[in-house]
Design a protein around this motif. Structure first.
Motif, PDB file in Angstrom:
ATOM      1  N   SER A 248     -62.738  21.023  46.568  1.00  0.00           N
ATOM      2  CA  SER A 248     -62.834  20.316  47.818  1.00  0.00           C
ATOM      3  C   SER A 248     -63.973  20.869  48.326  1.00  0.00           C
ATOM      4  O   SER A 248     -64.784  19.956  49.112  1.00  0.00           O
ATOM      5  N   GLY A 251     -66.472  18.345  46.928  1.00  0.00           N
ATOM      6  CA  GLY A 251     -66.399  16.944  47.385  1.00  0.00           C
ATOM      7  C   GLY A 251     -66.937  16.705  48.995  1.00  0.00           C
ATOM      8  O   GLY A 251     -67.690  15.850  49.244  1.00  0.00           O
ATOM      9  N   LEU A 252     -66.860  17.736  49.767  1.00  0.00           N
ATOM     10  CA  LEU A 252     -67.111  17.894  50.933  1.00  0.00           C
ATOM     11  C   LEU A 252     -68.769  17.743  50.999  1.00  0.00           C
ATOM     12  O   LEU A 252     -69.240  17.187  51.788  1.00  0.00           O
ATOM     13  N   TRP A 253     -69.478  18.601  50.326  1.00  0.00           N
ATOM     14  CA  TRP A 253     -70.939  18.677  50.264  1.00  0.00           C
ATOM     15  C   TRP A 253     -71.460  17.176  49.953  1.00  0.00           C
ATOM     16  O   TRP A 253     -72.456  16.648  50.393  1.00  0.00           O
ATOM     17  N   ILE A 254     -70.802  16.709  48.505  1.00  0.00           N
ATOM     18  CA  ILE A 254     -71.412  15.510  48.090  1.00  0.00           C
ATOM     19  C   ILE A 254     -71.053  14.374  49.387  1.00  0.00           C
ATOM     20  O   ILE A 254     -72.134  13.492  49.548  1.00  0.00           O
ATOM     21  N   THR A 255     -70.061  14.285  49.720  1.00  0.00           N
ATOM     22  CA  THR A 255     -69.742  13.380  50.972  1.00  0.00           C
ATOM     23  C   THR A 255     -70.964  13.398  51.898  1.00  0.00           C
ATOM     24  O   THR A 255     -71.414  12.568  52.324  1.00  0.00           O
ATOM     25  N   GLY A 256     -71.052  14.617  52.455  1.00  0.00           N
ATOM     26  CA  GLY A 256     -71.845  14.815  53.603  1.00  0.00           C
ATOM     27  C   GLY A 256     -73.359  14.285  53.096  1.00  0.00           C
ATOM     28  O   GLY A 256     -74.067  14.074  54.105  1.00  0.00           O
ATOM     29  N   VAL A 258     -74.225  12.199  50.718  1.00  0.00           N
ATOM     30  CA  VAL A 258     -74.336  10.757  50.760  1.00  0.00           C
ATOM     31  C   VAL A 258     -74.436   9.988  52.154  1.00  0.00           C
ATOM     32  O   VAL A 258     -75.100   9.227  52.349  1.00  0.00           O
ATOM     33  N   THR A 259     -73.588  10.854  52.977  1.00  0.00           N
ATOM     34  CA  THR A 259     -73.722  10.228  54.358  1.00  0.00           C
ATOM     35  C   THR A 259     -75.060  10.329  55.047  1.00  0.00           C
ATOM     36  O   THR A 259     -75.574   9.569  55.611  1.00  0.00           O
TER      37      THR A 259
END
Length: 355
Positions: A248, A251-256, A258-259
């Motif tokens: 989790s 996933g949060l780090w990758i999402t952040g 990419v954003t």
């Protein structure tokens, strides 16, 4: 709010530099208590996200724009000490690589944008959280108010520094009125971005939000007609298995990340081209008459463009992507070093419960 060289005289800039250096030193020590294996990666990401969102100037009035300062956001997500370091890393990268914010004024900018915003926002945030119901909505609301107030507080701090060491003879009352007035409007944008970001992270991983720690309500049991706290089994029986929690966080780090890359590399092209609050006030009030050329004006990334690339969209987008990458690497290196120092400082005697 990035103060260029020449706005503030050398003695005042030097004193501000000493204040900033002292605050960073204190923050390095304080961040050891805030950072662990879960939050250290998030802190580097927060710095990169602030860098990216600062490229997104939004219109606030006729001919004036604003952008995120980030002190409130960083303090609430990763803690006030780490928050000061996050914004300081961003300002350092912007000053050296992108000629944004003077190098002799770096102490002024850290004092104004990193220290004042973080201290004011976090103090107000903690006060609100204590009196509001212990819910996620309360954290989001407190984030909004804290961020809103932090921006005009920074404008007031700049006005004070200009009153002490401004290089032009301008009525300080006019400067204060103009600075605070426009930055109240910018604060609304800051508050919206901060509240949305904090709310989004809380919805996914509330345990990673520094300002949301302790929100979980203890289960109540009725014993002999009275309500008592149920035993806390969180230490012995974690609600989320460690592997799942790690996935989790990843996933949060990758999402952040990419954003942040999308915001800096693509969305920034559509940001407002109007001067920001400080630039507009400086031009209107004449406090920019002694502005000096930036020491990094010949940087290949100066003014958020890549040298020798003529396409404006490609040049600005590539510069934004490079900036996010450099900031996340630099920030992560700092925060992992701080976390490792914390680990190294823990002696066997500190962990020996039988002693």
């Amino acid at each position: 709010m990035h103060v260029p060289d020449g706005f503030i005289d050398a003695p005042t800039s030097a004193v501000a530099g000493v204040v900033a250096a002292g605050a960073v030193a204190v923050s390095l020590r304080g961040a050891r208590r805030e950072l662990d294996e879960r939050t250290a990666p998030l802190a580097g990401l927060v710095a990169a996200f602030i860098f990216a969102v600062q490229m997104l100037n939004f219109p606030v009035a006729a001919g004036t724009s604003g952008h995120l300062l980030g002190g409130a956001l960083a303090a609430i997500l990763v803690g006030p000490y780490t928050g000061v370091l996050c914004v300081s890393v961003v300002l350092l990268m912007q000053g050296i690589l992108f000629a944004d914010g003077g190098l002799t004024a770096l102490g002024v900018n850290i004092t104004d944008m990193a220290i004042v915003t973080t201290v004011v926002a976090y103090a107000l945030f903690r006060g609100l959280v204590k009196v509001l119901p212990r819910t996620r909505r309360s954290v989001t609301f407190a984030s909004f108010v804290a961020a809103l107030v932090s921006v005009p507080a920074a404008a007031l701090a700049f006005t004070f520094l200009y009153w002490i060491g401004g290089t032009t003879d301008v009525a300080i009352g006019k400067v204060a009125t103009a600075m605070i007035g426009v930055h109240v409007l910018i604060g609304i944008g800051e508050a919206a971005i901060t509240a949305l970001t904090v709310g989004a992270v809380i919805a996914v991983r509330p345990d990673l939000v520094h300002g949301a720690r302790g929100l979980r309500q203890r289960l109540k049991l009725r014993v002999d007609g009275e309500l008592v706290d149920a035993p806390d089994t969180s230490d012995s029986e974690p609600a989320v298995p460690a592997p799942a929690a790690a996935r989790s966080r990843r996933g949060l780090w990758i999402t952040g990340l990419v954003t942040s890359l999308v915001l800096a590399g693509f969305v920034s092209f559509y940001a407002s081209a109007d001067p920001d609050g400080l630039e507009k006030v400086a031009a209107d009030q004449g406090i920019d008459r002694k502005t000096e050329e930036h020491a990094s004006a010949d940087s290949p990334l100066a003014d958020y463009g890549v040298e020798d690339i003529t396409d404006a969209r490609l040049s600005g987008g590539l510069a934004g992507v490079i900036g996010v990458g450099v900031t996340v690497v630099a920030g992560s290196a700092v925060f992992w070093a701080v976390r490792r120092r914390r680990t190294d400082d823990t002696s066997p005697a500190d962990t020996d419960v039988s002693a």
